[in-house]
Enzyme design. Structure first.
Site, mmCIF file in Angstrom:
data_model
loop_
_atom_site.group_PDB
_atom_site.id
_atom_site.type_symbol
_atom_site.label_atom_id
_atom_site.label_comp_id
_atom_site.label_asym_id
_atom_site.label_seq_id
_atom_site.Cartn_x
_atom_site.Cartn_y
_atom_site.Cartn_z
ATOM 1 N N ARG A 171 8.055 127.038 -58.605
ATOM 2 C CA ARG A 171 7.537 126.678 -59.927
ATOM 3 C C ARG A 171 6.006 126.729 -60.010
ATOM 4 N NH1 ARG A 171 11.769 127.786 -59.726
ATOM 5 N NH2 ARG A 171 13.648 126.748 -60.431
ATOM 6 N N SER A 248 12.732 120.556 -68.076
ATOM 7 C CA SER A 248 12.668 119.591 -66.974
ATOM 8 C C SER A 248 11.233 119.077 -66.858
ATOM 9 C CB SER A 248 13.093 120.256 -65.664
ATOM 10 O OG SER A 248 14.431 120.695 -65.742
ATOM 11 N N GLU A 341 6.202 118.962 -64.375
ATOM 12 C CA GLU A 341 6.316 120.424 -64.400
ATOM 13 C C GLU A 341 5.535 121.047 -65.556
ATOM 14 O OE1 GLU A 341 9.848 123.764 -64.697
ATOM 15 O OE2 GLU A 341 10.173 121.964 -63.510
#
Length: 349
Positions: A171, A248, A341
């Site tokens: 990520r 998320s 995130e």
């Protein structure tokens, strides 16, 4: 009369341009509908000494209630080209402002597998290498060839920057958190067949009724992924406040094997380390689906604890207060600090 590449903004408010529907106004908002217009808008802002924010689909960003004091360039250059290669594979070139799921759907409809596990992910294609977007056992790093970048420091466009130079990891990439390198165009290599990528994610394999590593028609895998995401409130729906989120909110932490809480699910993440689901840590710390934030206008999704949602009329400050409550609760229970995130714009947890 030709349509100009840079259009006058319909609104200066940023909230409608984000999937959270949160964020204050922009000092100036520019809609750029070609790569050249994106570059020119950036150059104009830099020449004027204005703070600059690049905004695509607004799906992985949290904007402060105070908004952005300078120029916001809304990246809206769209379209893609499919080129068959001599070996039967496909080179897929996509403009950065193209809606990501439109690309995935278009490829599947044309009988091209490879991207189907990334179905239903909101946002624009230019953000996918920045975040190294991934889901259900596939990530952008598996398929990315190169990107075209605008380098604000040199004022030049850098075509065909190889994926190997982007530092793609879980990520993240060397592009994340930077504002001096702007993605204009992205290229992917696809196998050129209608088969899905090998199904490696256990939840998806169960949904499809296949063994790990099996391949199925890409269209079948896409429908299964969309079904799984819908049940978690992870497919955008204007009428469903569970999808008024940034996806998320916390990444799954990567921990030394000795630091993993007892009974926690775990997945290999490199020598001596494992990845632990953030959702498991959150639930086991006592947070349940629908857990409300201050004022009740923000809450954990009623479908999935990993999404922080705007129930209508919420503020960024309220959302971040809820994020801090969850982060601190997990840290108190497990000694693990969750990391956000989304990109946080003029705000922090």
């Amino acid at each position: 009369m030709p349509v100009p590449d840079v259009l006058p903004p319909p609104t200066q408010r940023l909230a409608p341009l984000t999937t959270l529907r949160l964020g204050g106004p922009a000092g100036r908002l520019v809609e750029a509908t070609s790569a050249e217009a994106v570059v020119q808008a950036i150059r104009d802002a830099d020449a004027a000494g204005e703070p600059l924010l690049l905004l695509g689909g607004g799906s992985n960003v949290v904007v402060a209630d105070e908004g952005w004091p300078g120029t916001v360039v809304h990246v809206a250059n769209t379209g893609w080209v499919v080129e068959r290669q001599p070996d039967g594979s496909v080179l897929l070139t996509v403009e950065a402002g193209t809606d990501w799921d439109e690309v995935v759907a278009g490829c599947v409809a044309d009988g091209l597998g490879g991207l189907e596990c990334l179905s239903g992910i909101p946002g624009r294609t230019g953000a996918t290498p920045v975040q190294n977007v991934g889901a259900y056992g596939v990530e952008v790093a598996d398929l990315l060839v190169d990107v075209d970048l605008y380098d604000r420091r040199s004022g030049a466009v850098r075509p065909h920057v190889p994926a190997a130079e982007l530092g793609l990891a879980y990520r993240t990439s060397v592009l994340k958190g930077r504002d001096d390198a702007v993605v204009l165009r992205v290229r992917f290599a696809l196998p050129g067949t209608g088969a899905s990528a090998p199904v490696r994610y256990p939840e998806l394999a169960r949904a499809l009724g296949v063994e790990s590593g099996a391949q199925v028609p890409a269209a079948m895998a896409r429908e299964a992924v969309l079904g799984l995401r819908r049940r978690k409130g992870m497919v955008l729906d204007a009428d469903d406040h569970d999808t008024w989120s940034a996806g998320s909110f916390f990444t799954n932490p990567v921990l030394p094997e000795g630091d993993v809480p007892p009974d926690a699910p775990r997945f290999p993440a490199g020598p001596g380390t494992v990845k632990v689901p953030a959702a498991w840590l959150i639930e086991q710390a006592g947070f349940r689906r629908g857990h409300p934030g201050p004022g009740g206008r923000v809450a954990l999704s009623s479908k999935h604890v990993l999404a922080l949602t705007n129930r209508g009329g919420g503020t960024t400050a309220e959302l971040l207060a809820l994020a801090r409550e969850v982060r601190d609760g997990v840290r108190s229970q497990w000694g693990v600090t969750l990391s956000p995130e989304p990109v946080l714009v003029r705000c922090a947890t």
